[in-house]
Scaffold this motif. Structure first.
Motif, PDB file in Angstrom:
ATOM      1  N   SER A   9       0.831  -1.203   0.000  1.00  0.00           N
ATOM      2  CA  SER A   9       0.000   0.000   0.000  1.00  0.00           C
ATOM      3  C   SER A   9       0.864   1.251   0.000  1.00  0.00           C
ATOM      4  O   SER A   9       0.458   2.305  -0.496  1.00  0.00           O
ATOM      5  CB  SER A   9      -0.943   0.001   1.195  1.00  0.00           C
ATOM      6  OG  SER A   9      -0.202  -0.010   2.403  1.00  0.00           O
ATOM      7  N   ARG A  10       2.043   1.126   0.563  1.00  0.00           N
ATOM      8  CA  ARG A  10       2.991   2.230   0.549  1.00  0.00           C
ATOM      9  C   ARG A  10       4.398   1.710   0.776  1.00  0.00           C
ATOM     10  O   ARG A  10       4.582   0.616   1.308  1.00  0.00           O
ATOM     11  CB  ARG A  10       2.644   3.274   1.593  1.00  0.00           C
ATOM     12  CG  ARG A  10       2.662   2.776   3.031  1.00  0.00           C
ATOM     13  CD  ARG A  10       2.368   3.913   4.004  1.00  0.00           C
ATOM     14  NE  ARG A  10       1.064   4.499   3.769  1.00  0.00           N
ATOM     15  CZ  ARG A  10       0.817   5.804   3.802  1.00  0.00           C
ATOM     16  NH1 ARG A  10       1.782   6.661   4.064  1.00  0.00           N
ATOM     17  NH2 ARG A  10      -0.402   6.254   3.598  1.00  0.00           N
ATOM     18  N   LEU A  92      -1.590   3.140  -9.402  1.00  0.00           N
ATOM     19  CA  LEU A  92      -2.879   2.461  -9.266  1.00  0.00           C
ATOM     20  C   LEU A  92      -3.071   1.437 -10.364  1.00  0.00           C
ATOM     21  O   LEU A  92      -2.765   1.684 -11.532  1.00  0.00           O
ATOM     22  CB  LEU A  92      -4.036   3.455  -9.311  1.00  0.00           C
ATOM     23  CG  LEU A  92      -4.088   4.487  -8.187  1.00  0.00           C
ATOM     24  CD1 LEU A  92      -3.699   5.859  -8.718  1.00  0.00           C
ATOM     25  CD2 LEU A  92      -5.471   4.548  -7.580  1.00  0.00           C
ATOM     26  N   GLY A 109      -4.247   1.590  -4.556  1.00  0.00           N
ATOM     27  CA  GLY A 109      -3.070   2.381  -4.875  1.00  0.00           C
ATOM     28  C   GLY A 109      -1.872   2.059  -4.014  1.00  0.00           C
ATOM     29  O   GLY A 109      -1.997   1.571  -2.879  1.00  0.00           O
ATOM     30  N   THR A 110      -0.697   2.330  -4.546  1.00  0.00           N
ATOM     31  CA  THR A 110       0.569   2.192  -3.830  1.00  0.00           C
ATOM     32  C   THR A 110       1.222   3.565  -3.781  1.00  0.00           C
ATOM     33  O   THR A 110       1.520   4.142  -4.830  1.00  0.00           O
ATOM     34  CB  THR A 110       1.506   1.196  -4.540  1.00  0.00           C
ATOM     35  OG1 THR A 110       0.907  -0.098  -4.532  1.00  0.00           O
ATOM     36  CG2 THR A 110       2.867   1.159  -3.864  1.00  0.00           C
ATOM     37  N   ARG A 111       1.414   4.058  -2.579  1.00  0.00           N
ATOM     38  CA  ARG A 111       2.080   5.360  -2.418  1.00  0.00           C
ATOM     39  C   ARG A 111       3.572   5.122  -2.306  1.00  0.00           C
ATOM     40  O   ARG A 111       4.045   4.537  -1.335  1.00  0.00           O
ATOM     41  CB  ARG A 111       1.571   6.103  -1.194  1.00  0.00           C
ATOM     42  CG  ARG A 111       2.204   7.484  -1.032  1.00  0.00           C
ATOM     43  CD  ARG A 111       1.725   8.174   0.233  1.00  0.00           C
ATOM     44  NE  ARG A 111       0.310   8.496   0.182  1.00  0.00           N
ATOM     45  CZ  ARG A 111      -0.205   9.588  -0.373  1.00  0.00           C
ATOM     46  NH1 ARG A 111       0.607  10.470  -0.946  1.00  0.00           N
ATOM     47  NH2 ARG A 111      -1.497   9.808  -0.358  1.00  0.00           N
TER      48      ARG A 111
ATOM     49  N   SER B  42      -8.309   8.285   1.319  1.00  0.00           N
ATOM     50  CA  SER B  42      -7.901   6.870   1.306  1.00  0.00           C
ATOM     51  C   SER B  42      -7.284   6.435  -0.020  1.00  0.00           C
ATOM     52  O   SER B  42      -6.724   5.348  -0.112  1.00  0.00           O
ATOM     53  CB  SER B  42      -9.115   5.973   1.597  1.00  0.00           C
ATOM     54  OG  SER B  42     -10.040   6.036   0.514  1.00  0.00           O
ATOM     55  N   ARG B  43      -7.379   7.277  -1.034  1.00  0.00           N
ATOM     56  CA  ARG B  43      -6.824   7.036  -2.379  1.00  0.00           C
ATOM     57  C   ARG B  43      -7.700   6.143  -3.244  1.00  0.00           C
ATOM     58  O   ARG B  43      -7.444   6.006  -4.439  1.00  0.00           O
ATOM     59  CB  ARG B  43      -5.407   6.446  -2.345  1.00  0.00           C
ATOM     60  CG  ARG B  43      -4.386   7.190  -1.573  1.00  0.00           C
ATOM     61  CD  ARG B  43      -2.990   6.679  -1.923  1.00  0.00           C
ATOM     62  NE  ARG B  43      -2.843   5.241  -1.734  1.00  0.00           N
ATOM     63  CZ  ARG B  43      -2.381   4.684  -0.611  1.00  0.00           C
ATOM     64  NH1 ARG B  43      -2.076   5.462   0.404  1.00  0.00           N
ATOM     65  NH2 ARG B  43      -2.254   3.371  -0.537  1.00  0.00           N
ATOM     66  N   GLN B  44      -8.689   5.499  -2.668  1.00  0.00           N
ATOM     67  CA  GLN B  44      -9.535   4.594  -3.439  1.00  0.00           C
ATOM     68  C   GLN B  44     -10.373   5.378  -4.435  1.00  0.00           C
ATOM     69  O   GLN B  44     -11.092   6.303  -4.067  1.00  0.00           O
ATOM     70  CB  GLN B  44     -10.453   3.809  -2.509  1.00  0.00           C
ATOM     71  CG  GLN B  44     -11.347   2.819  -3.202  1.00  0.00           C
ATOM     72  CD  GLN B  44     -10.562   1.650  -3.779  1.00  0.00           C
ATOM     73  OE1 GLN B  44      -9.829   0.975  -3.080  1.00  0.00           O
ATOM     74  NE2 GLN B  44     -10.718   1.415  -5.074  1.00  0.00           N
TER      75      GLN B  44
END
Lengths: 115, 116
Positions: A9-10, A92, A109-111, B42-44
């Motif tokens: 996720s990050r 994403l 998403g991946t931060r 939340s980015r979703q």
């Protein structure tokens, strides 16, 4: 509707290293898509990944920098190679569900932060 | 090439009031889809509403509705009875027809603030 799990996720990475992002879908899909969202910006398509063929890259993105794998109809990976701080973005994964209900679904998403 | 433009970087609305977010697009295609997506912290990415270009009737989803002006290539989103949970970044998006809905072209986004 498709459920997409994206990992990690990050992450915080050192410049010059590579990170592989995974995208898992709970159903078989023909096409998977990878987007980049730079800080405070919109989403830009990096490439389209079809199972059994090489990914198709958009203008400004190259395979050496963003290699993509698509080993089956439910999974894809995106690698960000030889990272620099400019690669710090949210990445994403997305799939489409065409047919009667037309909608694109996204992973969370991946931060990525490159230091 | 197709383009999507959102000219409002930020908008603000009072809770329970109505707000309209603007979007214009450019395309030479006749078969396409337009979307509004919401992205909270939340980015979703969450689909808010979808409009098929061949449909003259404006799409509605509960408190969300669009004003689709095909000739003007305009696609605005109206949020009625705004709620605190509506605060997010909103993206207008375009895809051409033939079911290839995953390949989206996004506008720059509008950050919506909802004031209590």
């Amino acid at each position: 509707s498709a459920v997409i799990s994206q990992k990690p996720s990050r992450d915080i990475c050192q410049r010059g290293t590579s990170l592989t992002i995974q995208c898992q879908v709970d159903s078989q899909v023909t096409m998977m898509f990878w987007y980049r969202q730079q800080p405070g910006q919109s989403l830009t398509l990096i490439a389209t990944a079809n199972q059994g063929s090489e990914a198709t890259y958009e203008s400004g993105f190259v395979i050496d920098k963003f290699p993509i794998s698509r080993p089956n109809l439910t999974f894809s990976t995106l690698t960000v190679s030889n990272m620099s701080p400019e690669d710090s973005s949210i990445y994403l994964c997305s799939v489409d569900e065409a047919g009667f209900v037309t909608e694109a679904f996204f992973g969370q998403g991946t931060r990525l932060t490159v230091v | 090439a197709q383009t999507v433009t959102q000219s409002q970087p930020e908008m603000s609305v009072q809770e329970a009031e109505t707000v309209t977010l603007s979007c214009t697009y450019d395309t030479s295609e006749s078969d396409y889809y337009l979307f509004w997506y919401k992205q909270p912290p939340s980015r979703q990415m969450i689909l808010v509403i979808r409009q098929e270009a061949y449909k003259q009737q404006n799409a509605t989803e509960n408190r969300f509705s669009v004003n689709f002006q095909k000739a003007a290539k305009s696609f605005s989103l109206k949020i009625s009875d705004s709620q605190l949970g509506d605060a997010a970044m909103y993206f207008c998006a375009y895809t051409h027809g033939s079911g290839n809905t995953g390949k989206l072209i996004f506008g720059q986004g509008t950050t919506l603030q909802v004031k209590p």
